[in-house]
Motif scaffolding. Sequence first.
Motif, PDB file in Angstrom:
ATOM      1  N   VAL A  69     -21.311 -34.529  64.328  1.00  0.00           N
ATOM      2  CA  VAL A  69     -22.988 -34.203  62.870  1.00  0.00           C
ATOM      3  C   VAL A  69     -24.111 -35.496  64.442  1.00  0.00           C
ATOM      4  CG1 VAL A  69     -24.455 -35.046  60.952  1.00  0.00           C
ATOM      5  CG2 VAL A  69     -22.372 -34.552  60.820  1.00  0.00           C
ATOM      6  N   ASP A  70     -23.752 -34.968  65.409  1.00  0.00           N
ATOM      7  CA  ASP A  70     -25.200 -35.737  66.217  1.00  0.00           C
ATOM      8  C   ASP A  70     -26.601 -34.923  66.348  1.00  0.00           C
ATOM      9  OD1 ASP A  70     -24.738 -33.112  67.931  1.00  0.00           O
ATOM     10  OD2 ASP A  70     -23.369 -34.360  68.991  1.00  0.00           O
ATOM     11  N   HIS A  71     -27.165 -35.442  66.915  1.00  0.00           N
ATOM     12  CA  HIS A  71     -29.302 -34.740  67.171  1.00  0.00           C
ATOM     13  C   HIS A  71     -28.150 -32.986  67.162  1.00  0.00           C
ATOM     14  CE1 HIS A  71     -30.148 -37.868  67.422  1.00  0.00           C
ATOM     15  NE2 HIS A  71     -30.511 -38.769  68.354  1.00  0.00           N
ATOM     16  N   GLY A  72     -27.339 -32.448  68.437  1.00  0.00           N
ATOM     17  CA  GLY A  72     -27.087 -31.233  68.568  1.00  0.00           C
ATOM     18  C   GLY A  72     -26.703 -30.514  67.285  1.00  0.00           C
ATOM     19  N   ASP A  73     -25.643 -30.924  67.150  1.00  0.00           N
ATOM     20  CA  ASP A  73     -24.947 -30.263  65.241  1.00  0.00           C
ATOM     21  C   ASP A  73     -26.565 -29.968  64.102  1.00  0.00           C
ATOM     22  OD1 ASP A  73     -22.757 -30.584  65.943  1.00  0.00           O
ATOM     23  OD2 ASP A  73     -22.239 -33.034  65.303  1.00  0.00           O
ATOM     24  N   ILE A  74     -26.970 -31.887  64.233  1.00  0.00           N
ATOM     25  CA  ILE A  74     -28.411 -31.638  63.661  1.00  0.00           C
ATOM     26  C   ILE A  74     -29.232 -30.784  63.161  1.00  0.00           C
ATOM     27  CG2 ILE A  74     -29.653 -32.934  61.999  1.00  0.00           C
ATOM     28  CD1 ILE A  74     -28.263 -35.179  62.518  1.00  0.00           C
ATOM     29  N   ASP A  75     -29.665 -30.431  64.498  1.00  0.00           N
ATOM     30  CA  ASP A  75     -30.572 -29.063  64.552  1.00  0.00           C
ATOM     31  C   ASP A  75     -29.837 -27.457  64.325  1.00  0.00           C
ATOM     32  OD1 ASP A  75     -32.547 -30.743  65.924  1.00  0.00           O
ATOM     33  OD2 ASP A  75     -32.000 -30.825  68.018  1.00  0.00           O
ATOM     34  N   ARG A  76     -28.570 -27.488  64.949  1.00  0.00           N
ATOM     35  CA  ARG A  76     -28.170 -26.373  64.152  1.00  0.00           C
ATOM     36  C   ARG A  76     -28.066 -25.718  62.697  1.00  0.00           C
ATOM     37  NH1 ARG A  76     -25.250 -27.028  69.075  1.00  0.00           N
ATOM     38  NH2 ARG A  76     -23.789 -28.781  67.620  1.00  0.00           N
ATOM     39  N   ALA A  77     -27.513 -26.743  61.747  1.00  0.00           N
ATOM     40  CA  ALA A  77     -27.713 -26.992  60.301  1.00  0.00           C
ATOM     41  C   ALA A  77     -29.548 -27.168  60.793  1.00  0.00           C
ATOM     42  CB  ALA A  77     -27.189 -27.889  60.199  1.00  0.00           C
ATOM     43  N   ALA A  78     -30.134 -27.384  61.214  1.00  0.00           N
ATOM     44  CA  ALA A  78     -31.396 -26.855  60.571  1.00  0.00           C
ATOM     45  C   ALA A  78     -31.887 -26.110  61.159  1.00  0.00           C
ATOM     46  CB  ALA A  78     -32.233 -28.480  61.267  1.00  0.00           C
ATOM     47  N   GLN A  79     -31.858 -25.400  61.721  1.00  0.00           N
ATOM     48  CA  GLN A  79     -31.917 -23.679  62.120  1.00  0.00           C
ATOM     49  C   GLN A  79     -31.490 -22.563  60.674  1.00  0.00           C
ATOM     50  OE1 GLN A  79     -30.340 -23.510  66.624  1.00  0.00           O
ATOM     51  NE2 GLN A  79     -32.252 -24.361  66.692  1.00  0.00           N
ATOM     52  N   ILE A  80     -29.831 -22.434  60.504  1.00  0.00           N
ATOM     53  CA  ILE A  80     -29.984 -22.184  59.931  1.00  0.00           C
ATOM     54  C   ILE A  80     -29.549 -22.459  58.098  1.00  0.00           C
ATOM     55  CG2 ILE A  80     -28.169 -20.461  60.646  1.00  0.00           C
ATOM     56  CD1 ILE A  80     -26.268 -23.499  58.679  1.00  0.00           C
ATOM     57  N   ALA A  81     -30.642 -23.687  57.950  1.00  0.00           N
ATOM     58  CA  ALA A  81     -30.068 -23.917  56.720  1.00  0.00           C
ATOM     59  C   ALA A  81     -30.642 -23.391  55.228  1.00  0.00           C
ATOM     60  CB  ALA A  81     -31.753 -25.043  56.315  1.00  0.00           C
ATOM     61  N   ALA A  82     -30.871 -22.795  55.174  1.00  0.00           N
ATOM     62  CA  ALA A  82     -31.463 -21.636  54.357  1.00  0.00           C
ATOM     63  C   ALA A  82     -30.878 -20.227  53.960  1.00  0.00           C
ATOM     64  CB  ALA A  82     -32.922 -20.990  54.084  1.00  0.00           C
ATOM     65  N   LYS A  83     -29.884 -20.251  55.418  1.00  0.00           N
ATOM     66  CA  LYS A  83     -29.059 -18.683  55.095  1.00  0.00           C
ATOM     67  C   LYS A  83     -28.402 -18.676  53.656  1.00  0.00           C
ATOM     68  CE  LYS A  83     -26.204 -16.664  58.199  1.00  0.00           C
ATOM     69  NZ  LYS A  83     -24.894 -16.649  59.409  1.00  0.00           N
ATOM     70  N   GLY A  84     -28.827 -16.936  53.592  1.00  0.00           N
ATOM     71  CA  GLY A  84     -27.743 -16.773  51.951  1.00  0.00           C
ATOM     72  C   GLY A  84     -28.426 -17.057  50.548  1.00  0.00           C
ATOM     73  N   LEU A  85     -29.579 -18.164  51.314  1.00  0.00           N
ATOM     74  CA  LEU A  85     -30.074 -18.712  49.887  1.00  0.00           C
ATOM     75  C   LEU A  85     -32.063 -17.734  49.552  1.00  0.00           C
ATOM     76  CD1 LEU A  85     -30.452 -22.116  50.266  1.00  0.00           C
ATOM     77  CD2 LEU A  85     -28.732 -21.292  49.273  1.00  0.00           C
ATOM     78  N   GLU A  86     -31.410 -17.259  48.008  1.00  0.00           N
ATOM     79  CA  GLU A  86     -32.949 -16.739  48.376  1.00  0.00           C
ATOM     80  C   GLU A  86     -34.054 -17.518  47.267  1.00  0.00           C
ATOM     81  OE1 GLU A  86     -32.238 -12.854  46.116  1.00  0.00           O
ATOM     82  OE2 GLU A  86     -30.596 -12.728  48.154  1.00  0.00           O
ATOM     83  N   PRO A  87     -34.607 -18.217  47.969  1.00  0.00           N
ATOM     84  CA  PRO A  87     -35.410 -19.709  46.640  1.00  0.00           C
ATOM     85  C   PRO A  87     -36.120 -18.339  45.990  1.00  0.00           C
ATOM     86  CG  PRO A  87     -36.021 -19.851  48.787  1.00  0.00           C
ATOM     87  CD  PRO A  87     -34.549 -19.067  49.079  1.00  0.00           C
ATOM     88  N   PRO A  88     -37.094 -18.733  44.524  1.00  0.00           N
ATOM     89  CA  PRO A  88     -38.133 -18.752  43.725  1.00  0.00           C
ATOM     90  C   PRO A  88     -38.987 -18.590  44.181  1.00  0.00           C
ATOM     91  CG  PRO A  88     -36.974 -20.042  42.593  1.00  0.00           C
ATOM     92  CD  PRO A  88     -35.905 -20.025  43.935  1.00  0.00           C
ATOM     93  N   THR A  89     -39.883 -18.015  43.665  1.00  0.00           N
ATOM     94  CA  THR A  89     -42.118 -18.490  43.960  1.00  0.00           C
ATOM     95  C   THR A  89     -41.926 -18.983  42.738  1.00  0.00           C
ATOM     96  OG1 THR A  89     -42.100 -16.563  46.300  1.00  0.00           O
ATOM     97  CG2 THR A  89     -44.097 -17.034  44.669  1.00  0.00           C
ATOM     98  N   ASP A  90     -42.594 -20.001  42.734  1.00  0.00           N
ATOM     99  CA  ASP A  90     -43.053 -20.887  41.813  1.00  0.00           C
ATOM    100  C   ASP A  90     -43.963 -21.672  41.316  1.00  0.00           C
ATOM    101  OD1 ASP A  90     -42.178 -23.067  41.918  1.00  0.00           O
ATOM    102  OD2 ASP A  90     -41.247 -22.845  41.248  1.00  0.00           O
ATOM    103  N   PRO A  91     -44.788 -21.858  40.555  1.00  0.00           N
ATOM    104  CA  PRO A  91     -46.825 -22.613  41.100  1.00  0.00           C
ATOM    105  C   PRO A  91     -46.536 -23.930  42.301  1.00  0.00           C
ATOM    106  CG  PRO A  91     -46.392 -22.501  38.897  1.00  0.00           C
ATOM    107  CD  PRO A  91     -44.963 -21.945  39.068  1.00  0.00           C
ATOM    108  N   LEU A  92     -45.668 -24.148  41.816  1.00  0.00           N
ATOM    109  CA  LEU A  92     -45.317 -25.302  43.148  1.00  0.00           C
ATOM    110  C   LEU A  92     -45.326 -24.782  44.684  1.00  0.00           C
ATOM    111  CD1 LEU A  92     -42.218 -26.899  40.913  1.00  0.00           C
ATOM    112  CD2 LEU A  92     -44.958 -27.717  41.735  1.00  0.00           C
ATOM    113  N   ALA A  93     -44.586 -24.138  45.307  1.00  0.00           N
ATOM    114  CA  ALA A  93     -44.349 -23.058  45.998  1.00  0.00           C
ATOM    115  C   ALA A  93     -43.596 -21.506  46.048  1.00  0.00           C
ATOM    116  CB  ALA A  93     -42.868 -23.572  46.825  1.00  0.00           C
TER     117      ALA A  93
END
Lengths: 158, 266
Positions: free
Chosen positions: B219-243
């Motif tokens: 979990v060095d800087h490179g790993d963190i960047d790679r994780a951040a790039q695909i963070a929401a992969k596979g998720l379908e977040p809902p829309t609500d009044p907050l976001a």
Amino acid sequence: MAKKPVTVTLNGTERAGFAEPGQNLLDFLRRGLGDLSPKYGCGQGTCGACTVTIDGQTHLSCLVLAEAADGRAVGTAAGLADGARLDPLQDAFMENFAAQCGYCTPGMLVSARALLDRNPRPTRAEIVEAISGNLCRCTGYEPIIAAIEAVAEERTRP
Amino acid sequence: MIEVETFPTLAEAARAMGAGAAYLGGGTVMMRAVNAGDAPARLVRTTDPALTQIRAMGDTLTLGAGVTMAQILAERDLDFLHDVARQIGGPQVRNMGTVGGNIFAPHPYGDFAVALLALGARVAMADGSSARPIEDVLRERDRPSGLIASVEVPRPRPGAFAFRKVSRVRPKGASIMSIAANLPREGGRVRGARLAWGAMGPRPLRGAAVERVLEGQSVDHGDIDRAAQIAAKGLEPPTDPLASSWYRTAVAGVHLKRLLQSMEGR
Ligand SMILES: Cc1cc2nc3c(=O)[nH]c(=O)nc-3n(C[C@H](O)[C@H](O)[C@H](O)COP(=O)(O)OP(=O)(O)OC[C@H]3O[C@@H](n4cnc5c(N)ncnc54)[C@H](O)[C@@H]3O)c2cc1C
């Protein structure tokens, strides 16, 4: 569906009444026991105007089933003053113009009193945290925080 | 009209459940429905003192389903959960809201369950059957198969666990998202990564894509960047009044990165 007998120690005095099925504590206090100090704001726990203490801990009385309070000690803003002698917090709210329309004030007072009872010298951050479940749409909070700070400071003086 | 039934034990309450009945815990979710007049016709509750107990056995902490957020904050053995419990609602909500209720709290709520999911908690039911992984209980939460008695939480290794809640109003706004990471290490490499998202789907969800990226890494800087790039992969977040769903997807990587960076050098 029968009404249920409910006995609470309200501000130190034993009081009894009958709760309707599904009636919340706020409604029971106001209509059943005649304590009009806790206010109905949202009925969803968002505004904090209905804040009371149950066994010393702040609760949103609109989200408490009246019968769940049976046998417990309930504290409201009406119990803060001793006759004509106001709680120092009530005096400080007046001096600091901490109430404008006044609707949030009873809930604010209950939250502030609960804070000072367990932590007589709170920091500003602790005060902000303690009233974070109480909405005020008039004052912008600053006068309320100042009022609570004033009482806290008073206590630290010899 | 609502009928309320109160039982001295959880077992009796569980037996009294059935069609048209709902269980009432701390009530911070259910009483809203009662006040709005759209709660089920029967409310079942219990005064069972076992439900509010916290027990420590070695490295397993057992939280009764009726334990409140305020109780967690008062318990030194649960220090790793303090940062989570502190961010749930305001003081009154923390005095009332329970562990059991948080597992069923609808979007965008359920921040505590997100932490439990990352920690690999197991859930014990009132019928005494053996404890099940919390993911199973969360997956079936729309058709629950009984009442929860307690939650068994393994203490994370020092520095392995972190939680982050993102909200617009501080200190007590509801989540735009919450993220919990449990990244235990062996020989400096992550072994058994668990990452959980809140408010990024219909219920608290594991972040399988991020877990795959971090597993076996330092979990060095490179790993963190790679994780951040695909963070929401596979998720379908809902829309609500907050976001909106778009916004949640767009900022997920930013917040994941901040969470992982906060864990560096621990
Ligand atoms: C103003 C406000 C702010 C809030 N902020 C947050 C927040 O920041 N984060 C967050 O996560 N939540 C938040 N909540 C939601 C809620 O307070 C919490 O999720 C809390 O933990 C719910 O617990 P409860 O005991 O009050 O639930 P209840 O209302 O009693 O129950 C909720 C659901 O869980 C079921 N249930 C409860 N206990 C059990 C059990 N033992 N077995 C089976 N089913 C059970 C009930 O049947 C019901 O369907 C907030 C609520 C309010 C009113």
